[in-house]
Design a protein around this motif. Structure first.
Motif, PDB file in Angstrom:
ATOM      1  N   GLU A 127      17.635  76.080  22.833  1.00 21.82           N
ATOM      2  CA  GLU A 127      16.396  75.399  22.496  1.00 21.82           C
ATOM      3  C   GLU A 127      16.614  73.893  22.491  1.00 21.82           C
ATOM      4  O   GLU A 127      17.632  73.406  21.987  1.00 21.82           O
TER       5      GLU A 127
ATOM      6  N   LYS B 204      15.977  69.877  21.544  1.00 21.67           N
ATOM      7  CA  LYS B 204      15.672  69.151  20.318  1.00 21.67           C
ATOM      8  C   LYS B 204      14.296  68.514  20.420  1.00 21.67           C
ATOM      9  O   LYS B 204      13.941  67.907  21.427  1.00 21.67           O
ATOM     10  N   GLU B 205      13.506  68.641  19.358  1.00 21.84           N
ATOM     11  CA  GLU B 205      12.184  68.036  19.297  1.00 21.84           C
ATOM     12  C   GLU B 205      11.974  67.468  17.902  1.00 21.84           C
ATOM     13  O   GLU B 205      12.420  68.046  16.902  1.00 21.84           O
ATOM     14  N   GLN B 206      11.298  66.348  17.822  1.00 19.22           N
ATOM     15  CA  GLN B 206      11.031  65.707  16.546  1.00 19.22           C
ATOM     16  C   GLN B 206      10.066  66.550  15.722  1.00 19.22           C
ATOM     17  O   GLN B 206       9.111  67.126  16.249  1.00 19.22           O
TER      18      GLN B 206
ATOM     19  N   TYR C 232      12.651  72.069  13.288  1.00 18.98           N
ATOM     20  CA  TYR C 232      14.034  72.424  12.977  1.00 18.98           C
ATOM     21  C   TYR C 232      14.754  72.867  14.248  1.00 18.98           C
ATOM     22  O   TYR C 232      14.248  73.696  15.002  1.00 18.98           O
ATOM     23  N   HIS C 233      15.930  72.286  14.454  1.00 22.15           N
ATOM     24  CA  HIS C 233      16.675  72.562  15.684  1.00 22.15           C
ATOM     25  C   HIS C 233      17.545  73.799  15.500  1.00 22.15           C
ATOM     26  O   HIS C 233      18.439  73.831  14.652  1.00 22.15           O
TER      27      HIS C 233
ATOM     28  N   PRO D  41      19.833  75.699  18.007  1.00 22.38           N
ATOM     29  CA  PRO D  41      20.258  75.527  19.408  1.00 22.38           C
ATOM     30  C   PRO D  41      20.344  76.804  20.214  1.00 22.38           C
ATOM     31  O   PRO D  41      19.872  76.852  21.351  1.00 22.38           O
TER      32      PRO D  41
END
Length: 266
Positions: A181, A183-185, A188-189, A191
């Motif tokens: 997945e 990273k997006e602001q 929740y990351h 991965p």
């Protein structure tokens, strides 16, 4: 000059690999040199090594148990010192214990693969992909090490905040895929969306490289993934097989677009 390497073992729990880098090793220890017992330290040479001999490198003793054919011939031809017979190494209790633990799992896995193959034959699926009883990889020079990369969007109505952007890696050599997945602001990351493994399609067959097309949906364990586009090397790989990968028209405002660290295609 000499070097010492330790063979790696699975889940050993200790540091493995290079034990001593290539260098000249003095026979005297640092303490003996400081005390003046060895003012002109001598270094190890080939005549110091023999099967059954104990050598100490920087205070750590090692017992030589065997040598390869080339080394034996070189010692006998050059130094006139034939090496002794091979010695048995100490029994590794960890290796035996691990083998006893994994053996029942391997037997059960083979039985499951045989049962699945028999079920497919009974159903009369002539075009089914046969599952081998044991997975043996081809030698490395003959193995296809190409990794295909697709940028995709995870479409799920239950997801809050719209589709999730993911990157799919497909390993051609063993038909495995891995999904991470992006990273997006404000989100929740997490991965690893899917660890590297073979994935079955809705027809019950393992996903092939030809099944991945830009603009199509694939289902991974009940989740729909939209393949948006792929990188340049993946496009070239498909082009050599007369398969065209046409990316979806996207804009920077689309939530289903590629990760921010990838080049946006319009």
């Amino acid at each position: 000059m000499l070097s010492v390497k330790e063979p790696a073992q699975v889940n050993s729990g200790i540091t493995q690999g290079t034990y001593l880098r290539k260098q000249k090793v003095p026979k005297a220890t640092c303490q003996q040199q400081l005390e003046g017992n060895e003012r002109n330290p001598r270094f190890f040479n080939p005549s110091d090594f023999a099967v059954g001999a104990t050598v100490a490198f920087y205070g750590r003793p090692l017992v030589i148990t065997d040598a390869d054919t080339y080394t034996r011939e070189w010692h006998a031809r050059t130094l006139g010192q034939p090496l002794g017979a091979r010695l048995d190494s100490p029994v590794d209790g960890h290796r035996n214990q691990r083998f006893c633990m994994e053996q029942p799992l391997l037997v059960r896995r083979q039985k499951q693969e045989v049962r699945r193959q028999q079920e497919r034959e009974q159903q009369g699926q002539d075009n089914a992909v046969a599952i081998p009883m044991t997975r043996k990889l081809l030698p490395y020079p003959r193995r296809d090490t190409k990794v295909l990369r697709f940028f995709c969007a995870l479409g799920d109505e239950r997801c809050v905040g719209g589709p999730h952007r993911c990157v799919l890696y497909y390993y051609v050599g063993n038909q495995e895929m891995e999904i991470k997945e992006a990273k997006e602001q404000g989100r929740y990351h997490f991965p690893n969306f899917l660890n590297r493994q073979q994935v079955l399609s809705e027809s019950g067959q393992v996903y092939q490289a030809e099944d991945l097309r830009c603009g199509d949906f694939i289902k991974v364990y009940g989740r729909q993934l939209l393949l948006v586009f792929c990188d340049a090397s993946t496009v070239e790989w498909y082009a050599t097989r007369s398969i065209s990968q046409v990316p979806l028209p996207i804009t920077s405002s689309d939530s289903a677009g590629p990760p921010s660290n990838a080049t946006t295609r319009v």
